[in-house]
Scaffold this motif. Sequence first.
Motif, PDB file in Angstrom:
ATOM      1  N   ARG A  23     -17.501  67.334  70.732  1.00  0.00           N
ATOM      2  CA  ARG A  23     -16.325  66.847  71.431  1.00  0.00           C
ATOM      3  C   ARG A  23     -15.091  66.939  70.563  1.00  0.00           C
ATOM      4  O   ARG A  23     -14.005  67.238  71.030  1.00  0.00           O
ATOM      5  N   TYR A  52     -15.388  57.651  84.929  1.00  0.00           N
ATOM      6  CA  TYR A  52     -15.141  58.897  84.199  1.00  0.00           C
ATOM      7  C   TYR A  52     -14.544  59.950  85.130  1.00  0.00           C
ATOM      8  O   TYR A  52     -13.551  60.614  84.789  1.00  0.00           O
ATOM      9  N   GLY A  75      -6.518  63.702  85.084  1.00  0.00           N
ATOM     10  CA  GLY A  75      -6.066  64.551  83.986  1.00  0.00           C
ATOM     11  C   GLY A  75      -6.233  63.941  82.599  1.00  0.00           C
ATOM     12  O   GLY A  75      -5.768  64.496  81.604  1.00  0.00           O
ATOM     13  N   THR A  76      -6.911  62.792  82.520  1.00  0.00           N
ATOM     14  CA  THR A  76      -7.129  62.173  81.210  1.00  0.00           C
ATOM     15  C   THR A  76      -8.177  62.950  80.415  1.00  0.00           C
ATOM     16  O   THR A  76      -9.198  63.357  80.966  1.00  0.00           O
ATOM     17  N   SER A  77      -7.898  63.170  79.154  1.00  0.00           N
ATOM     18  CA  SER A  77      -8.853  63.822  78.268  1.00  0.00           C
ATOM     19  C   SER A  77      -9.746  62.740  77.652  1.00  0.00           C
ATOM     20  O   SER A  77      -9.432  62.167  76.608  1.00  0.00           O
ATOM     21  N   ASN A  95      -8.521  69.401  68.137  1.00  0.00           N
ATOM     22  CA  ASN A  95      -8.195  68.475  69.235  1.00  0.00           C
ATOM     23  C   ASN A  95      -8.096  67.008  68.830  1.00  0.00           C
ATOM     24  O   ASN A  95      -7.796  66.155  69.659  1.00  0.00           O
ATOM     25  N   CYS A 125      -8.014  59.814  69.085  1.00  0.00           N
ATOM     26  CA  CYS A 125      -7.002  59.880  70.134  1.00  0.00           C
ATOM     27  C   CYS A 125      -5.814  60.720  69.679  1.00  0.00           C
ATOM     28  O   CYS A 125      -5.117  60.365  68.733  1.00  0.00           O
ATOM     29  N   ARG A 141     -12.464  61.104  75.559  1.00  0.00           N
ATOM     30  CA  ARG A 141     -13.091  61.562  74.332  1.00  0.00           C
ATOM     31  C   ARG A 141     -14.382  60.824  73.995  1.00  0.00           C
ATOM     32  O   ARG A 141     -15.246  61.326  73.298  1.00  0.00           O
ATOM     33  N   ASN A 170      -2.522  61.095  76.467  1.00  0.00           N
ATOM     34  CA  ASN A 170      -3.434  61.567  77.486  1.00  0.00           C
ATOM     35  C   ASN A 170      -4.900  61.400  77.081  1.00  0.00           C
ATOM     36  O   ASN A 170      -5.809  61.632  77.859  1.00  0.00           O
ATOM     37  N   SER A 171      -5.138  60.996  75.831  1.00  0.00           N
ATOM     38  CA  SER A 171      -6.506  60.799  75.352  1.00  0.00           C
ATOM     39  C   SER A 171      -7.034  59.469  75.899  1.00  0.00           C
ATOM     40  O   SER A 171      -6.336  58.459  75.857  1.00  0.00           O
ATOM     41  N   GLU A 192     -21.446  65.171  79.482  1.00  0.00           N
ATOM     42  CA  GLU A 192     -19.987  65.206  79.641  1.00  0.00           C
ATOM     43  C   GLU A 192     -19.270  65.442  78.311  1.00  0.00           C
ATOM     44  O   GLU A 192     -18.044  65.415  78.251  1.00  0.00           O
ATOM     45  N   LYS A 249     -10.917  61.725  84.806  1.00  0.00           N
ATOM     46  CA  LYS A 249     -10.865  63.167  84.654  1.00  0.00           C
ATOM     47  C   LYS A 249      -9.980  63.779  85.746  1.00  0.00           C
ATOM     48  O   LYS A 249      -9.155  64.657  85.479  1.00  0.00           O
TER      49      LYS A 249
END
Lengths: 512, 512
Positions: free
Chosen positions: B32, A239, A246-248, B37, A189, A250, A193-194, A280, A243
Amino acid sequence: MASQGLLSSLPVPAWLQGQSTRSFSTTPRQRRLTIENINQNVVEAEYAVRGELAVKSEKYREQLRNKDTSLPFDTVISANIGNPQQLDQKPITFFRQVLSLMENPLLLEHPDVLTKSLGYKQDAIDRAKTLLDDVKSVGAYSASKGAPGIRRSVANFIEKRDGFPADPENIFLSAGASGGVSTLLNVMCADANSGVLVPIPQYPLYTATLALLNAKCVPYELEEDKSWGTNLDAIRASYAKAKAEGTSVRSIVIINPGNPTGATLSVEDIKSVLKFAAEEKLVVMADEVYQTNVFVGKFTSFKQCLRELQQSEENKDGKFDTLELVSMHSISKGMIGECGHRGGYFELVGFDEKVTEQIYKFVSIQLCPPVIGQCLVSLMVEPPVEGDPSYETYHAEERGIFDGLQKRATALYEAFREMEGVSCQSPTGSMYLFPTITLPPKAIEKAKQEGRKPDEYYCLRLLDATGVCVVAGSGFGQKEGTLHFRTTFLAPGTEWVGRITKFHKEFMDEFR
Amino acid sequence: MASQGLLSSLPVPAWLQGQSTRSFSTTPRQRRLTIENINQNVVEAEYAVRGELAVKSEKYREQLRNKDTSLPFDTVISANIGNPQQLDQKPITFFRQVLSLMENPLLLEHPDVLTKSLGYKQDAIDRAKTLLDDVKSVGAYSASKGAPGIRRSVANFIEKRDGFPADPENIFLSAGASGGVSTLLNVMCADANSGVLVPIPQYPLYTATLALLNAKCVPYELEEDKSWGTNLDAIRASYAKAKAEGTSVRSIVIINPGNPTGATLSVEDIKSVLKFAAEEKLVVMADEVYQTNVFVGKFTSFKQCLRELQQSEENKDGKFDTLELVSMHSISKGMIGECGHRGGYFELVGFDEKVTEQIYKFVSIQLCPPVIGQCLVSLMVEPPVEGDPSYETYHAEERGIFDGLQKRATALYEAFREMEGVSCQSPTGSMYLFPTITLPPKAIEKAKQEGRKPDEYYCLRLLDATGVCVVAGSGFGQKEGTLHFRTTFLAPGTEWVGRITKFHKEFMDEFR
């Protein structure tokens, strides 16, 4: 100073007893740290398994220890946490014999005494010597990711279990599985935003750690009606929503067999999660600590399924080759139940080498996992096998624990089936049942008045009335409009199940 | 897949051996997680004690184990980390006897065998029983802050040591002192603007943890010329500068006795730090893990000094009443050296109750410190006393270790005094010497060419030539324009000291 209790064995000056108001008659120095200015991520984090109810149950236990007879029960039953040996599960003899030799290697100078008078078999002695060769002393730091020989043993175990090779260099020993989860979420993380996909219900370590990191929990609901299996549509929907916001995202966490649900996933379910993750581009975190606690079905590891997919036609575009998977295991669960020793491991599959280096650095800052716990990991993955002198006892103990768990799970399940407004999936694995409860509107109203969630209120009343401590479903997450609680089936005997039944009837009558 | 080593005991499909380029002939799925990142705080963190040199030394050790004769040395000396039992320090017999009984309580059914054939004394047996009463099983989770009886023992120890009472409720057992430091910094630091005063040189756990939290390290320099004591002017200047820059400084860390310096602070120095902290409203973090490793001077705890100040005239305005102090201790150091067991504790003094609750919640998420390590904490704070059957052996072992440390420290110090361009404070405590080295300009130039700090270059060359692994001063922080390295004086014998002397001479000649 008033908040500090004091011992009485030394003379205590009057002001220390709080009898002087001097310091507060002028402007007192304020404390540096207040609930408002400390890390608000810590303040926000919730961890129900050891929350308010658990703390209250410890207080009741202390009262009983001090011969307090005012309580309506005479024992506290800690069904809130999977802590087998606190509930009278005996440790596996072979394991503890080896550990006793590791702690006091001078015993090894008396092999005859050990074997003739103390019940040690030759394989326990040999094993201790092998492990001591590897770690030198259990009092010495090991390499940060664990002793090399023990990591080799873990790799062999995985290879035998899955039918595919494993590389010791990708194995990291950890302080329980929790230590591994914390490490991985910390590294994965990057910012607020992660996000990480987490099943609902889940073991609250995941949400708590994400809260500490100020990262996003992206919840996806399991299907209670289908034995708490994964529902790929639900996963996709969660998911997509994250998305879109705007969430990344992981990673996706899967707990298999499930906690708190006990469900064991089919190979198809596992592979469909892997396919989704490959498409994804998500890291798969497979929490497989209950892999031997399976009553119904058969455990298959995510690693095995991934390797099968990699070899299959479905991999013609190579999409599974770089799928990142981490799988966690632990000595705390299974028939071992050695949670106080804080041992576990995680295996990294498909990770970028530079990322692996950062994971290594992260764990090195905390030096190394407890070495005696590492030795237990070694014993877990290489128990005595048929023909070994200790095998018979080991096998009998291990089966005895398994059967006892299954028997108590069934007794508890039968009791739940009889209770009004309670429904429960039949026990399939792990150490828990997670029944649904339907409470009367008046009870829900009463909870509201007390400022509590309805299931919390129910669990609190249960504890106050019976001494049985369980955890409200809201601590794990549950589908909107449903109520649950999680109980372990570790406590010996069935008398305490009767306490729950009696309480439940009275509670329902009270609010009818 | 190329980065994953594979075992050969199972048939490996061709593509897994990296012989197929199929997956890379189309557009491969990317990983990923990349170094770019993931959590950049992890990437930024540095931890030299287990950094590049330590990793390289482990590789050399592995080479020697595999009978590689190409290296110019035949043993690796890990002088980079305080790991006594890896360097042949024997564990204290009494401690390990008790732990062996904790691991295998079935031994307690044979008291005669233990005492007559295996050298156990009655007090070891009794102690194991008392501890088992408290923890029930070392395989069970304890309360999150540690077993209640062990926390009482710690409180008694502090009371005896300081002459002031301690409250078991304010004692938190931890996984080494490191676990406690991590907990406290996590709770104290609210955001990127939170700062902590850290001594330079320091044990890099502090800077590494602050980096992970993306909080600010506010460095203050110790005075090498005054035996590495604290310099209040330097502290004030650093604090004022940080404050002027808008940093919210929360705490000051003091390591006493010092790591890597070995310095033991006087009562005056301690009290002046406490006064400063009271005035500026800072939490005092006292890292006191080397409290028994004192050759010169006498250890006095921050807690004792705080209590004295609270009772003194200087407290007429009550400014010391709410001074927040946390003191850490560990089983890893002293004459115990049981770092592999990961045991320690911290005591909170003067903390707001609501903040303490948050600290409790934080530790509960990781469940509990290793229980066998907790038992060792108990043994550390309540060792055998005169008159106990095990006392004589215990005392002799403990003194033997102390004398051995002092002897080796002196030998090393004498060797450093003879070396060109090396100066070193005489050994006063802890497990380290931290000599200054003055390198020829050509050596500094050469280091620059290789993209390394000069002290790092020196230490790397030392390792390559001699197998002796030390840590460059830059890993701890050092005054601008000075160079150092830290070495433990734990390794047995003095042959390895000769290796350093010889290397140093050749190195100086090479760059003259």
